[in-house]
Design a protein around this motif. Structure first.
Motif, PDB file in Angstrom:
ATOM      1  N   LEU A 105      -8.302  72.313 -27.929  1.00 38.84           N
ATOM      2  CA  LEU A 105      -8.851  71.633 -29.027  1.00 38.84           C
ATOM      3  C   LEU A 105      -9.035  70.805 -30.259  1.00 38.84           C
ATOM      4  CD1 LEU A 105     -11.578  74.456 -28.082  1.00 38.84           C
ATOM      5  CD2 LEU A 105     -11.912  71.568 -27.636  1.00 38.84           C
ATOM      6  N   VAL A 106      -7.740  71.654 -30.832  1.00 38.72           N
ATOM      7  CA  VAL A 106      -7.764  71.337 -32.237  1.00 38.72           C
ATOM      8  C   VAL A 106      -6.645  69.740 -31.883  1.00 38.72           C
ATOM      9  CG1 VAL A 106      -6.185  71.956 -34.255  1.00 38.72           C
ATOM     10  CG2 VAL A 106      -7.185  73.023 -33.406  1.00 38.72           C
ATOM     11  N   LEU A 107      -5.912  70.469 -31.155  1.00 47.14           N
ATOM     12  CA  LEU A 107      -5.659  68.891 -30.882  1.00 47.14           C
ATOM     13  C   LEU A 107      -6.072  67.733 -30.690  1.00 47.14           C
ATOM     14  CD1 LEU A 107      -2.354  70.075 -28.940  1.00 47.14           C
ATOM     15  CD2 LEU A 107      -2.454  68.867 -31.001  1.00 47.14           C
ATOM     16  N   SER A 108      -7.619  67.990 -29.757  1.00 45.08           N
ATOM     17  CA  SER A 108      -8.130  66.867 -29.590  1.00 45.08           C
ATOM     18  C   SER A 108      -9.379  66.217 -30.620  1.00 45.08           C
ATOM     19  CB  SER A 108     -10.022  67.179 -28.259  1.00 45.08           C
ATOM     20  OG  SER A 108      -8.223  67.951 -26.895  1.00 45.08           O
ATOM     21  N   LEU A 109      -9.598  66.936 -31.454  1.00 41.53           N
ATOM     22  CA  LEU A 109     -10.389  67.515 -32.920  1.00 41.53           C
ATOM     23  C   LEU A 109      -9.573  65.959 -33.472  1.00 41.53           C
ATOM     24  CD1 LEU A 109     -12.158  67.845 -33.985  1.00 41.53           C
ATOM     25  CD2 LEU A 109     -11.752  69.740 -35.386  1.00 41.53           C
ATOM     26  N   ILE A 110      -7.738  66.960 -34.493  1.00 41.63           N
ATOM     27  CA  ILE A 110      -7.398  65.607 -34.805  1.00 41.63           C
ATOM     28  C   ILE A 110      -7.461  63.777 -34.487  1.00 41.63           C
ATOM     29  CG2 ILE A 110      -4.817  65.439 -35.581  1.00 41.63           C
ATOM     30  CD1 ILE A 110      -4.619  68.445 -35.340  1.00 41.63           C
ATOM     31  N   LEU A 111      -6.639  64.584 -32.528  1.00 36.46           N
ATOM     32  CA  LEU A 111      -7.308  63.163 -32.724  1.00 36.46           C
ATOM     33  C   LEU A 111      -8.458  62.391 -32.196  1.00 36.46           C
ATOM     34  CD1 LEU A 111      -5.517  60.585 -30.945  1.00 36.46           C
ATOM     35  CD2 LEU A 111      -7.091  61.873 -28.539  1.00 36.46           C
ATOM     36  N   TRP A 112      -9.446  62.727 -32.441  1.00 36.35           N
ATOM     37  CA  TRP A 112     -11.079  62.163 -32.685  1.00 36.35           C
ATOM     38  C   TRP A 112     -11.308  61.910 -33.645  1.00 36.35           C
ATOM     39  CZ3 TRP A 112     -16.198  64.104 -33.559  1.00 36.35           C
ATOM     40  CH2 TRP A 112     -16.678  62.773 -33.258  1.00 36.35           C
ATOM     41  N   ILE A 113     -10.879  63.008 -34.601  1.00 33.25           N
ATOM     42  CA  ILE A 113     -11.712  62.244 -36.232  1.00 33.25           C
ATOM     43  C   ILE A 113     -10.536  60.831 -36.597  1.00 33.25           C
ATOM     44  CG2 ILE A 113     -11.104  63.277 -38.186  1.00 33.25           C
ATOM     45  CD1 ILE A 113     -12.103  66.029 -37.421  1.00 33.25           C
ATOM     46  N   GLY A 160     -11.836  57.841 -34.750  1.00 35.77           N
ATOM     47  CA  GLY A 160     -13.006  58.024 -35.401  1.00 35.77           C
ATOM     48  C   GLY A 160     -13.031  57.696 -37.280  1.00 35.77           C
ATOM     49  N   THR A 161     -12.222  58.023 -38.055  1.00 35.52           N
ATOM     50  CA  THR A 161     -11.035  57.079 -38.946  1.00 35.52           C
ATOM     51  C   THR A 161     -10.817  55.957 -39.267  1.00 35.52           C
ATOM     52  OG1 THR A 161     -11.414  59.281 -39.781  1.00 35.52           O
ATOM     53  CG2 THR A 161     -10.265  57.952 -41.123  1.00 35.52           C
ATOM     54  N   ILE A 162      -9.776  55.891 -37.990  1.00 39.01           N
ATOM     55  CA  ILE A 162      -9.553  54.270 -37.948  1.00 39.01           C
ATOM     56  C   ILE A 162     -10.969  53.026 -37.603  1.00 39.01           C
ATOM     57  CG2 ILE A 162      -7.612  52.749 -37.058  1.00 39.01           C
ATOM     58  CD1 ILE A 162      -5.616  55.578 -35.759  1.00 39.01           C
ATOM     59  N   LEU A 163     -11.176  53.882 -36.568  1.00 35.57           N
ATOM     60  CA  LEU A 163     -12.671  53.060 -35.863  1.00 35.57           C
ATOM     61  C   LEU A 163     -13.811  52.290 -37.495  1.00 35.57           C
ATOM     62  CD1 LEU A 163     -13.682  55.181 -32.684  1.00 35.57           C
ATOM     63  CD2 LEU A 163     -12.483  52.125 -33.033  1.00 35.57           C
ATOM     64  N   LEU A 164     -13.795  53.440 -37.946  1.00 31.44           N
ATOM     65  CA  LEU A 164     -14.232  52.613 -39.556  1.00 31.44           C
ATOM     66  C   LEU A 164     -13.773  51.758 -39.981  1.00 31.44           C
ATOM     67  CD1 LEU A 164     -15.484  56.230 -40.989  1.00 31.44           C
ATOM     68  CD2 LEU A 164     -16.617  54.497 -39.508  1.00 31.44           C
ATOM     69  N   TYR A 165     -12.759  51.744 -39.976  1.00 33.13           N
ATOM     70  CA  TYR A 165     -11.612  50.880 -41.371  1.00 33.13           C
ATOM     71  C   TYR A 165     -11.215  49.780 -40.506  1.00 33.13           C
ATOM     72  CZ  TYR A 165     -12.384  54.430 -44.898  1.00 33.13           C
ATOM     73  OH  TYR A 165     -12.693  54.995 -45.786  1.00 33.13           O
ATOM     74  N   PHE A 218     -12.309  49.664 -25.205  1.00 36.74           N
ATOM     75  CA  PHE A 218     -11.945  49.357 -25.809  1.00 36.74           C
ATOM     76  C   PHE A 218     -11.464  51.027 -26.986  1.00 36.74           C
ATOM     77  CE2 PHE A 218     -14.833  45.397 -25.940  1.00 36.74           C
ATOM     78  CZ  PHE A 218     -13.367  44.792 -26.357  1.00 36.74           C
ATOM     79  N   ALA A 219     -11.070  50.443 -29.087  1.00 39.67           N
ATOM     80  CA  ALA A 219     -10.764  52.158 -28.681  1.00 39.67           C
ATOM     81  C   ALA A 219     -12.290  53.126 -28.560  1.00 39.67           C
ATOM     82  CB  ALA A 219     -10.214  52.179 -29.897  1.00 39.67           C
ATOM     83  N   ASP A 242     -13.859  52.690 -26.588  1.00 39.93           N
ATOM     84  CA  ASP A 242     -14.724  53.456 -25.915  1.00 39.93           C
ATOM     85  C   ASP A 242     -14.194  55.064 -25.336  1.00 39.93           C
ATOM     86  OD1 ASP A 242     -16.405  50.802 -25.324  1.00 39.93           O
ATOM     87  OD2 ASP A 242     -14.505  50.431 -23.730  1.00 39.93           O
ATOM     88  N   ILE A 243     -12.784  55.052 -25.621  1.00 38.31           N
ATOM     89  CA  ILE A 243     -12.205  56.943 -25.841  1.00 38.31           C
ATOM     90  C   ILE A 243     -12.495  57.044 -26.654  1.00 38.31           C
ATOM     91  CG2 ILE A 243      -9.585  57.160 -25.450  1.00 38.31           C
ATOM     92  CD1 ILE A 243     -10.301  55.048 -23.687  1.00 38.31           C
ATOM     93  N   TRP A 244     -13.030  57.082 -27.805  1.00 38.05           N
ATOM     94  CA  TRP A 244     -13.515  58.418 -28.458  1.00 38.05           C
ATOM     95  C   TRP A 244     -14.210  58.607 -28.416  1.00 38.05           C
ATOM     96  CZ3 TRP A 244     -18.227  57.861 -31.513  1.00 38.05           C
ATOM     97  CH2 TRP A 244     -18.220  58.745 -32.600  1.00 38.05           C
ATOM     98  N   ALA A 245     -15.919  56.994 -27.280  1.00 39.05           N
ATOM     99  CA  ALA A 245     -16.805  58.024 -26.932  1.00 39.05           C
ATOM    100  C   ALA A 245     -16.429  59.115 -26.019  1.00 39.05           C
ATOM    101  CB  ALA A 245     -18.100  57.096 -27.128  1.00 39.05           C
TER     102      ALA A 245
END
Length: 228
Positions: free
Chosen positions: A11-19, A22-27, A187-188, A190-193
């Motif tokens: 879960l921690v590894l997944s959360l780090i990747l997901w956050i 998600g941050t990269i997707l914003l910028y 796209f990224a 789609d993977i994020w969701a």
């Protein structure tokens, strides 16, 4: 909370990747991010990711079939996690009806030619979210939870108490998910969701199965009559 704690490495590894994603997707713009993540192609990687993408297709059902010979409750839980997550994804897919990378780039950047892999049938619509990513993370999250409930005959500890096993499952889910970007099927975003749905579904289903299915069918397998 016990469930989350026992599976904390995954879960921690997944959360780090997901956050992080998600941050990269914003910028980063959608096109730039896809081209950046999809810039390195080699014959070996083409063959590797063409195989790994099947982790989100028939592999969950092979694993489930194997569990039928061991514990019916676990098999039912794993299959339900994949199917329910996939069902949620399909509903969202048809509501959003987003174009796939091949279609989107052809409409917005016709001069850009995406690197395609021979032998891969390219999809054009229903991009968001990634169904393969949902299946990959639902499969590996459910396996982590199942293994947490089983003890090694050598150490008498839950199998996923060993961080390497949970790390391996995370990397397996990540590789299967990234294959969809590598093959330009998603796209990224789609993977994020898909990650969120794939991880959340087994966690939310677990209390129901733990109470009504797993304990009841704990030692029951497909070829064994139920003992009253």
């Amino acid at each position: 909370m016990t469930l989350l704690r026992k599976n904390s490495v995954f879960l921690v590894l997944s959360l780090i990747l997901w956050i992080g994603l998600g941050t990269i997707l914003l910028y980063l713009p959608k096109a730039d991010l896809h081209l950046w993540l999809n810039q390195v192609h080699t014959p070996f990687l083409d063959a590797f990711f063409r195989v790994m993408t099947h982790l989100g297709e028939w592999v969950p059902y092979v694993v489930m079939a194997g569990l039928l010979f061991y514990r019916l409750g676990d098999a039912t839980y794993l299959l339900s996690s994949v199917l329910v997550g996939g069902g949620i994804g399909q509903i969202i897919k048809h509501l959003v009806n987003a174009p796939r990378p091949l279609t989107w780039f052809a409409a917005n950047y016709p001069d850009i030619q995406l690197p395609l892999v021979d032998g891969v049938v390219m999809n054009t619509q229903l991009s968001f979210p990634s169904g393969h990513t949902i299946s990959c993370f639902a499969l590996c999250m459910a396996l982590s939870i199942i293994l947490t409930n089983h003890k090694s005959s050598i150490t008498n500890h839950p199998l996923t108490s060993f961080p390497l096993i949970q790390t391996f499952l995370f990397l397996l889910a990540l590789t299967g998910s990234y294959s969809r970007i590598y093959l330009s099927q998603h796209f990224a975003m789609d993977i994020w969701a898909g990650m969120l749905i794939g991880i959340a579904t087994p966690i939310l289903l677990y209390p129901l199965f733990a109470r009504f299915v797993m304990q009841k069918w704990y030692k029951l397998h497909f070829f064994q009559k139920k003992v009253h």
